[in-house]
Write a protein that holds these residues in place. Structure first.
Motif, PDB file in Angstrom:
ATOM      1  N   LEU A 168      11.323   3.083   2.810  1.00 47.70           N
ATOM      2  CA  LEU A 168      10.981   2.184   3.800  1.00 47.70           C
ATOM      3  C   LEU A 168      12.310   0.812   4.156  1.00 47.70           C
ATOM      4  O   LEU A 168      13.417   0.611   4.919  1.00 47.70           O
ATOM      5  CB  LEU A 168      10.040   1.770   3.938  1.00 47.70           C
ATOM      6  N   VAL A 169      12.407   0.692   2.613  1.00 47.52           N
ATOM      7  CA  VAL A 169      13.983  -1.027   2.054  1.00 47.52           C
ATOM      8  C   VAL A 169      15.098  -0.050   2.222  1.00 47.52           C
ATOM      9  O   VAL A 169      15.486  -0.949   3.569  1.00 47.52           O
ATOM     10  CB  VAL A 169      13.727  -1.047   0.870  1.00 47.52           C
ATOM     11  N   LEU A 170      15.072   1.344   2.422  1.00 53.97           N
ATOM     12  CA  LEU A 170      16.574   2.117   2.611  1.00 53.97           C
ATOM     13  C   LEU A 170      16.555   2.161   4.535  1.00 53.97           C
ATOM     14  O   LEU A 170      17.962   2.226   4.589  1.00 53.97           O
ATOM     15  CB  LEU A 170      16.569   3.257   2.290  1.00 53.97           C
ATOM     16  N   ALA A 171      15.500   2.479   5.154  1.00 55.32           N
ATOM     17  CA  ALA A 171      15.684   2.600   6.775  1.00 55.32           C
ATOM     18  C   ALA A 171      15.717   0.946   7.007  1.00 55.32           C
ATOM     19  O   ALA A 171      17.036   0.650   8.013  1.00 55.32           O
ATOM     20  CB  ALA A 171      14.303   3.202   7.285  1.00 55.32           C
ATOM     21  N   LEU A 172      15.394  -0.138   6.568  1.00 55.70           N
ATOM     22  CA  LEU A 172      15.732  -1.217   7.587  1.00 55.70           C
ATOM     23  C   LEU A 172      16.974  -1.831   7.116  1.00 55.70           C
ATOM     24  O   LEU A 172      17.196  -2.861   7.740  1.00 55.70           O
ATOM     25  CB  LEU A 172      14.377  -2.224   6.845  1.00 55.70           C
ATOM     26  N   LYS A 173      17.296  -1.558   5.586  1.00 53.52           N
ATOM     27  CA  LYS A 173      18.946  -1.844   5.404  1.00 53.52           C
ATOM     28  C   LYS A 173      19.682  -1.011   6.330  1.00 53.52           C
ATOM     29  O   LYS A 173      20.911  -1.835   6.931  1.00 53.52           O
ATOM     30  CB  LYS A 173      19.066  -1.192   4.341  1.00 53.52           C
ATOM     31  N   ASN A 174      19.579   0.221   6.549  1.00 48.43           N
ATOM     32  CA  ASN A 174      20.217   1.075   7.809  1.00 48.43           C
ATOM     33  C   ASN A 174      20.259   0.084   9.278  1.00 48.43           C
ATOM     34  O   ASN A 174      21.344   0.242  10.034  1.00 48.43           O
ATOM     35  CB  ASN A 174      20.234   2.131   7.932  1.00 48.43           C
ATOM     36  N   LEU A 175      19.167   0.052   9.633  1.00 49.94           N
ATOM     37  CA  LEU A 175      18.732  -0.816  11.250  1.00 49.94           C
ATOM     38  C   LEU A 175      19.151  -1.829  10.831  1.00 49.94           C
ATOM     39  O   LEU A 175      20.207  -2.615  12.465  1.00 49.94           O
ATOM     40  CB  LEU A 175      17.340  -0.936  10.687  1.00 49.94           C
ATOM     41  N   ASN A 176      20.132  -2.687   9.605  1.00 50.64           N
ATOM     42  CA  ASN A 176      20.543  -3.903   9.770  1.00 50.64           C
ATOM     43  C   ASN A 176      21.992  -4.294   9.848  1.00 50.64           C
ATOM     44  O   ASN A 176      22.417  -4.460  10.628  1.00 50.64           O
ATOM     45  CB  ASN A 176      19.785  -4.645   8.145  1.00 50.64           C
ATOM     46  N   ARG A 177      22.224  -2.846   8.699  1.00 51.95           N
ATOM     47  CA  ARG A 177      23.910  -2.506   9.143  1.00 51.95           C
ATOM     48  C   ARG A 177      24.222  -2.019  10.214  1.00 51.95           C
ATOM     49  O   ARG A 177      25.158  -2.721  10.361  1.00 51.95           O
ATOM     50  CB  ARG A 177      24.548  -1.552   8.051  1.00 51.95           C
ATOM     51  N   GLU A 178      24.097  -0.898  10.744  1.00 53.82           N
ATOM     52  CA  GLU A 178      24.334  -0.157  12.557  1.00 53.82           C
ATOM     53  C   GLU A 178      24.062  -0.995  13.147  1.00 53.82           C
ATOM     54  O   GLU A 178      24.665  -0.653  13.937  1.00 53.82           O
ATOM     55  CB  GLU A 178      23.438   0.821  11.814  1.00 53.82           C
ATOM     56  N   ARG A 179      23.226  -1.458  13.377  1.00 54.98           N
ATOM     57  CA  ARG A 179      22.171  -2.350  14.160  1.00 54.98           C
ATOM     58  C   ARG A 179      22.785  -3.463  14.364  1.00 54.98           C
ATOM     59  O   ARG A 179      22.322  -4.118  15.669  1.00 54.98           O
ATOM     60  CB  ARG A 179      21.082  -1.759  14.809  1.00 54.98           C
ATOM     61  N   GLY A 180      22.621  -4.286  13.672  1.00 61.14           N
ATOM     62  CA  GLY A 180      22.896  -5.714  12.823  1.00 61.14           C
ATOM     63  C   GLY A 180      21.557  -6.788  13.596  1.00 61.14           C
ATOM     64  O   GLY A 180      21.649  -7.710  13.813  1.00 61.14           O
ATOM     65  N   ILE A 181      20.953  -5.804  13.543  1.00 62.53           N
ATOM     66  CA  ILE A 181      18.897  -6.556  14.010  1.00 62.53           C
ATOM     67  C   ILE A 181      18.647  -7.525  12.718  1.00 62.53           C
ATOM     68  O   ILE A 181      19.115  -7.399  11.789  1.00 62.53           O
ATOM     69  CB  ILE A 181      18.060  -5.295  13.742  1.00 62.53           C
ATOM     70  N   THR A 182      18.552  -9.064  12.710  1.00 60.42           N
ATOM     71  CA  THR A 182      18.244  -9.661  12.076  1.00 60.42           C
ATOM     72  C   THR A 182      16.362  -9.575  12.046  1.00 60.42           C
ATOM     73  O   THR A 182      15.818  -9.158  12.450  1.00 60.42           O
ATOM     74  CB  THR A 182      18.731 -11.214  13.019  1.00 60.42           C
ATOM     75  N   ILE A 183      16.816  -9.895  10.313  1.00 59.86           N
ATOM     76  CA  ILE A 183      15.567  -9.371   9.632  1.00 59.86           C
ATOM     77  C   ILE A 183      14.529 -10.275   9.098  1.00 59.86           C
ATOM     78  O   ILE A 183      15.701 -11.233   8.074  1.00 59.86           O
ATOM     79  CB  ILE A 183      15.546  -7.906   9.094  1.00 59.86           C
ATOM     80  N   TRP A 215       0.343  -1.315   0.105  1.00 59.39           N
ATOM     81  CA  TRP A 215      -0.424  -0.143  -0.164  1.00 59.39           C
ATOM     82  C   TRP A 215       1.078   1.126  -0.248  1.00 59.39           C
ATOM     83  O   TRP A 215       0.056   2.128   0.419  1.00 59.39           O
ATOM     84  CB  TRP A 215      -0.749  -0.240   0.960  1.00 59.39           C
ATOM     85  N   LEU A 216       2.024   0.614   0.452  1.00 58.34           N
ATOM     86  CA  LEU A 216       2.847   2.416  -0.085  1.00 58.34           C
ATOM     87  C   LEU A 216       3.258   2.772  -1.492  1.00 58.34           C
ATOM     88  O   LEU A 216       3.842   2.175  -2.475  1.00 58.34           O
ATOM     89  CB  LEU A 216       4.355   2.431   0.484  1.00 58.34           C
ATOM     90  N   ASP A 217       3.279   3.848  -1.852  1.00 54.98           N
ATOM     91  CA  ASP A 217       3.658   4.147  -2.824  1.00 54.98           C
ATOM     92  C   ASP A 217       5.675   4.265  -3.513  1.00 54.98           C
ATOM     93  O   ASP A 217       5.809   3.547  -2.550  1.00 54.98           O
ATOM     94  CB  ASP A 217       3.586   5.801  -3.352  1.00 54.98           C
ATOM     95  N   VAL A 218       6.231   4.169  -4.386  1.00 49.29           N
ATOM     96  CA  VAL A 218       7.355   4.087  -5.012  1.00 49.29           C
ATOM     97  C   VAL A 218       8.031   4.548  -3.619  1.00 49.29           C
ATOM     98  O   VAL A 218       9.070   3.728  -3.836  1.00 49.29           O
ATOM     99  CB  VAL A 218       7.281   4.205  -6.099  1.00 49.29           C
ATOM    100  N   ARG A 219       8.151   6.414  -3.616  1.00 54.26           N
ATOM    101  CA  ARG A 219       9.070   7.183  -2.778  1.00 54.26           C
ATOM    102  C   ARG A 219       8.618   6.353  -1.596  1.00 54.26           C
ATOM    103  O   ARG A 219       9.716   5.934  -1.041  1.00 54.26           O
ATOM    104  CB  ARG A 219       8.264   8.619  -2.690  1.00 54.26           C
ATOM    105  N   HIS A 220       7.571   5.544  -0.780  1.00 52.87           N
ATOM    106  CA  HIS A 220       8.357   5.293   0.363  1.00 52.87           C
ATOM    107  C   HIS A 220       8.439   3.816   0.833  1.00 52.87           C
ATOM    108  O   HIS A 220       8.995   3.647   1.390  1.00 52.87           O
ATOM    109  CB  HIS A 220       6.142   5.557   1.016  1.00 52.87           C
ATOM    110  N   GLN A 221       8.347   3.083  -0.539  1.00 51.25           N
ATOM    111  CA  GLN A 221       8.837   1.589  -0.443  1.00 51.25           C
ATOM    112  C   GLN A 221      10.403   2.579  -0.142  1.00 51.25           C
ATOM    113  O   GLN A 221      10.602   1.465   0.385  1.00 51.25           O
ATOM    114  CB  GLN A 221       8.372   1.407  -1.959  1.00 51.25           C
ATOM    115  N   VAL A 222      10.880   2.885  -1.427  1.00 50.30           N
ATOM    116  CA  VAL A 222      11.891   3.111  -1.207  1.00 50.30           C
ATOM    117  C   VAL A 222      12.902   3.595  -0.439  1.00 50.30           C
ATOM    118  O   VAL A 222      13.677   3.163   0.821  1.00 50.30           O
ATOM    119  CB  VAL A 222      12.764   4.227  -2.372  1.00 50.30           C
TER     120      VAL A 222
END
Length: 273
Positions: free
Chosen positions: A181-196, A172-179
């Motif tokens: 959110l994907v970048l935010a999740l990638k950053n959380l994984n890289r910077e905090r080591g959270i398993t996703i 339900w997100l438009d393309v901008r918000h999809q991008v």
């Protein structure tokens, strides 16, 4: 299955009435990675995710986190270990972003009394990590779709869990918000080591975000590996029943998948009208 697993399912069997959705499925999730569950509608992706979260009744099998059966963990222990965000989440009218994120501190809070300084620090940190530092006083209902998704993720971060399970987070997100959110999740994984671990329909999002893709069909994992190996025409045709073309991203060389809506035009480019 890999021995180094933070989250593991053994012999997972789930049935809805007479229909078995998962039948003795085994899966192991390595710590610190991003795993995408992909496959056609009804293949069991969301059921597997709910099973790993301990939210789905099992006919057979067990789920373990750090080698401990999930069912043996007390509620607070489980909340500190993992969090799951469903496709749709309802919030009471008037709830602010800060108040929503504060719910993530339930597993850490004292039985009586208000928020501690540690709670407030965790909440503010989660808001900052998701780009919502200046939105704490806003009502959740007033946020855009992408901001709302990030607010839910902030709540999970405030929970300070080690494993984050997401069911179709970009729906339900438009393309901008999809991008975003994907970048935010990638950053959380890289910077905090959270398993996703996330269910994704968009294969190109899976290629951009995940380091491991599980391709499911009829309640089984047919293929398991890095995106470059999984997002190829042969395994995709087996899982989705449709021909797919594989392209490479011009900058990152990450795989891009395009459905073959029409036969390829083989004539040279300069000969085309």
């Amino acid at each position: 299955m890999s021995e180094a697993a933070i989250l593991r399912g053994r012999g997972l069997t789930v049935a809805y009435g007479a229909r078995r959705v998962l039948d003795g499925l085994d899966v192991a999730i390595a710590p610190g990675g991003v795993t995408a569950l992909c496959g056609a509608n009804g293949c069991g992706k969301s059921t597997l995710l709910r099973s790993l979260a301990g939210l789905q009744p099992l006919q057979a099998g067990t789920v373990e986190i750090d080698g401990r059966p999930l069912g043996e963990l007390k509620r607070r222990e489980r909340a500190r270990a993992l969090a799951m965000l469903a496709q749709a989440n309802e919030v009471p009218a008037g709830l602010t972003v800060f108040e929503l994120v504060a719910y993530g501190r339930h597993a850490h809070r004292r039985l009586i009394g208000g928020l501690s300084s540690a709670d407030r620090s965790a909440i503010l940190d989660a808001l900052a990590a998701t780009g919502l530092r200046d939105h704490g006083a806003r009502e959740v209902a007033a946020l855009s779709g992408g901001e709302r998704q990030r607010a839910w993720i902030a709540m999970a971060l405030a929970q300070q869990c080690r494993v984050l399970l997401l069911d179709e987070p970009t729906t339900w997100l438009d393309v901008r918000h999809q991008v975003e959110l994907v970048l935010a999740l990638k950053n959380l994984n890289r910077e905090r080591g959270i398993t996703i671990v996330c269910v994704l329909h968009d294969l190109n999002q899976a290629a951009a975000m995940a380091d491991r893709v599980l391709l499911m069909k009829a309640g089984r994992i047919l293929h398991d590996g890095p995106p470059a190996e999984m997002l190829r025409p042969a395994p995709l045709a087996e899982v989705y029943g449709v021909e797919m073309w594989r392209l490479d991203h011009p900058d990152s060389a990450a795989p891009l998948c395009v459905p073959a809506f029409a036969p390829a035009r083989r004539q040279p480019l300069e000969a085309r009208p």
